[in-house]
Design a protein around this motif. Structure first.
Motif, PDB file in Angstrom:
ATOM      1  N   ARG A 165     -20.275  37.206  -7.169  1.00  0.00           N
ATOM      2  CA  ARG A 165     -19.940  38.199  -6.128  1.00  0.00           C
ATOM      3  C   ARG A 165     -21.149  38.451  -5.231  1.00  0.00           C
ATOM      4  NH1 ARG A 165     -15.315  40.180  -4.644  1.00  0.00           N
ATOM      5  NH2 ARG A 165     -14.721  40.498  -6.807  1.00  0.00           N
TER       6      ARG A 165
ATOM      7  N   SER B 173     -21.594  35.533  -2.900  1.00  0.00           N
ATOM      8  CA  SER B 173     -20.547  35.552  -1.882  1.00  0.00           C
ATOM      9  C   SER B 173     -20.812  36.647  -0.848  1.00  0.00           C
ATOM     10  CB  SER B 173     -19.202  35.762  -2.587  1.00  0.00           C
ATOM     11  OG  SER B 173     -18.183  35.897  -1.660  1.00  0.00           O
ATOM     12  N   ASP B 174     -21.285  37.819  -1.307  1.00  0.00           N
ATOM     13  CA  ASP B 174     -21.592  38.919  -0.386  1.00  0.00           C
ATOM     14  C   ASP B 174     -22.742  38.566   0.557  1.00  0.00           C
ATOM     15  OD1 ASP B 174     -19.555  40.410  -1.424  1.00  0.00           O
ATOM     16  OD2 ASP B 174     -20.810  41.724  -2.653  1.00  0.00           O
ATOM     17  N   ASP B 175     -23.706  37.779   0.049  1.00  0.00           N
ATOM     18  CA  ASP B 175     -24.800  37.314   0.924  1.00  0.00           C
ATOM     19  C   ASP B 175     -24.232  36.540   2.123  1.00  0.00           C
ATOM     20  OD1 ASP B 175     -26.728  38.275  -0.785  1.00  0.00           O
ATOM     21  OD2 ASP B 175     -27.398  36.308  -1.504  1.00  0.00           O
TER      22      ASP B 175
ATOM     23  N   LYS C 204     -21.141  36.709   3.290  1.00  0.00           N
ATOM     24  CA  LYS C 204     -20.361  37.635   4.136  1.00  0.00           C
ATOM     25  C   LYS C 204     -21.264  38.340   5.129  1.00  0.00           C
ATOM     26  CE  LYS C 204     -16.280  38.892   1.597  1.00  0.00           C
ATOM     27  NZ  LYS C 204     -15.975  39.507   0.328  1.00  0.00           N
TER      28      LYS C 204
END
Lengths: 484, 95
Positions: free
Chosen positions: A380, A383-385, A387
């Motif tokens: 997560r 993935s947030d990086d 985003k």
């Protein structure tokens, strides 16, 4: 004829310069001539290919053809092909004649494409050098003492030596992009879920995605047009319209925002590779793109998280190979457990067993939270990086691989150093994003790949960006000496 | 985490893999070095992070509970010799 792209061959077929049968025979001849050395094919399906070629010629004569009709292609031996041996590079499946077609193969058949054969690969797609195949290692046509990368090393070597104009691959942690970089090809791994996984032998189901090896971005678009789309037989296939991937190839890149993550240019990256990649980025600047420095702060955690998640999923997926219904069964089992254990112990190679054991360990009672759950949380963060980065930029660029093709045998005794070959590609799989590798120059006469990572379902833009680069540079047209 | 011979034997049993005795030290070494690599994750605080199981956080698709596959038993059993009367043969389980 052999150095032409799919687009050029399609034009030749259409205007009658040559027939599909002639074209197919010429590639089969090249395979006979060169593949004893390269070992890029596990199975050459000559009779099947010639029958498909004759059928394609009839379609073309009737005016009922599409772009890929009559085009010879090589298929990674991970895709099930009805009636044709499908091994996944493993002794476990050495006797396996697939009883059905993968959806990808079905799509190519519907389009009238010709299958030359099934390409060599790391066993069950587990490897970065094509040295774990039961069928022997594959050699890199640019220097046969080096590896072609992996796991789709056979597909990469075959296209690099022009034994096929293009090939399919699969990418779980870099298995298309890394060999494409090491062999000087255009490689595309689409968004997770874009192409059906049905009939594609599973390694790590939340990461696996099929894609292409081609000479050009345009060819990749032509293949993606045929391969993509929703498939109810794949529970994670995404129900989303398939655009014409060739439609935006010619758009200018003015104002394109390219992010360069500082973590992809730090320690561990070969200085010469860094220089070549920076020159490619400078070329984009000349084409009107804006370069933005960004950060993907959790990048260093992608390899550790991957080596929990991928083995865990592999240990579950590969439990189907039990010697009962298909595949290898040991001689004279004394009881059921003996049959399971010896069939698997004898049928799987060392790296596959290693990953199954890591997976069994991290999922075992008492360790789940510390390993698997932790890795899913890190996933997560990674993935947030991305985003956050895509709030600021349109695409991300960097090296595909930290170095050019390494020597055969150099890393095969040290799994961890082999795993680090995929340090720049793995995060993309964890996040499920599309990524490409595009030839952008040479270091020590060996090809270097530029990686381009896009936002979800932004394959059109990636292909456009790669295509524009290929209009102003000629790196993608370079061929290895000895195969011209 | 460093694994010893007993750990490897236990994991190999869980995974139903026959591993030769002489190969166990090699696996103990390589599995331990992989676990060391993996343990870099421990340095990160993930207390309030939601685990991510699917790249697009999609959920499993549901469909009507109807038969969609036709029976292809004979076709599928053609690829193995270990069948009799439509059944797969395995070593005897019960005496």
């Amino acid at each position: 004829m052999h150095s032409k792209t799919i687009a050029e061959l399609a034009e030749g077929l259409k205007i009658g310069d040559f027939s599909s049968e002639e074209l197919t025979k010429s590639f089969l001849q090249r395979i006979k001539q060169y593949d004893a050395e390269l070992n890029s094919f596990i199975t050459v399906s000559e009779d099947h290919a010639l029958a498909q070629a004759r059928a394609a010629d009839e379609l073309i004569a009737k005016g009922a053809s599409s772009v890929l009709t009559g085009i010879p292609l090589a298929q990674k031996d991970i895709f099930c092909t009805n009636g044709i041996k499908t091994t996944c590079g493993s002794k476990m499946l050495d006797n396996f004649i697939a009883p059905y077609d993968a959806t990808v193969i079905h799509h190519f058949n519907q389009a009238g494409a010709v299958m030359l054969g099934k390409t060599n690969m790391d066993e069950f797609a587990m490897g970065s050098s094509n040295e774990t195949s039961f069928y022997g290692s594959v050699k890199n046509p640019w220097d046969t003492t080096t590896v072609p990368g992996g796991s789709s090393g056979g597909s990469a070597a075959a296209v690099a030596a022009r034994l096929a104009p293009a090939a399919t691959g699969t990418d779980t942690g870099g298995s298309i992009r890394q060999p494409a970089a090491l062999c000087g090809l255009t490689g595309l791994k689409p968004t997770y879920g874009r192409i059906s996984r049905y009939g594609m032998i599973a390694f790590a189901s939340s990461l696996d995605q099929a894609g292409t090896f081609t000479q050009t971005a345009e060819d990749s678009a032509l293949m993606l047009n045929v391969m993509s789309g929703f498939d109810e037989k794949d529970s994670t296939s995404v129900d989303k319209d398939v655009p014409d991937y060739t439609a935006n190839l010619s758009q200018p890149l003015n104002g394109l925002k390219i992010g360069l993550p500082k973590e992809y240019f730090g320690e561990g990256l070969n200085a010469d590779v860094a220089k070549v990649v920076e020159e490619a980025v400078a070329e984009y600047k000349k084409m009107g793109a804006e370069i933005v420095d960004i950060s993907l702060p959790n990048s260093h955690l992608s390899v550790p998280a991957y080596y929990v998640i991928a083995p865990a999923e592999c240990s579950s997926n590969l439990s189907r190979f039990d010697g009962v219904r298909f595949g290898y069964r040991c001689e004279d089992p004394k009881d059921l457990e003996d049959m399971y254990k010896r069939s698997r112990g004898e049928g799987f190679g060392e790296e596959v067993k290693r990953r199954i054991m890591i997976g069994a360990y991290v999922l075992s009672a008492g360790y789940y939270d510390a390993y698997y759950l932790k890795a899913q949380k890190i996933r997560r963060l990674i993935s947030d990086d991305f985003k956050a980065a895509f709030e600021k930029v349109d695409v991300i660029m960097g090296p595909t691989s930290p170095e050019v093709a390494f020597k055969a045998g150099e890393k095969s005794d040290d799994p961890v150093s082999m795993y680090l070959s995929d340090i720049y590609t793995i995060a993309t799989n964890l996040a499920g994003l599309p990524g490409m590798s595009v030839p952008c120059g040479f270091s020590n006469k060996m090809p270097v790949g530029l990686q381009i990572i896009g936002n979800y379902f932004d394959e059109s833009r990636l292909l456009n960006i790669a295509h524009q680069y290929q209009q102003t540079t000629g790196w993608h047209k370079q061929m290895p000496e000895g195969y011209k | 985490m460093s694994l010893d011979k007993n750990d490897v034997e236990k994991i190999a049993h869980l995974a139903r893999l026959a591993i030769a005795d002489e190969d166990i030290p090699g696996y103990a070494g390589s599995l331990s070095s992989i676990l060391q690599l993996v343990e870099q994750m421990d340095a990160v605080d993930t207390k309030n992070v939601l685990p991510m199981a699917h790249p697009q956080d999609a959920h499993q698709r549901l469909r009507e509970d109807v038969v969609t596959e036709k029976n292809q038993r004979e076709h599928f059993q053609k690829i193995t010799e270990n069948v009799e009367n439509g059944l797969y043969l395995v070593p005897k389980v019960l005496d």
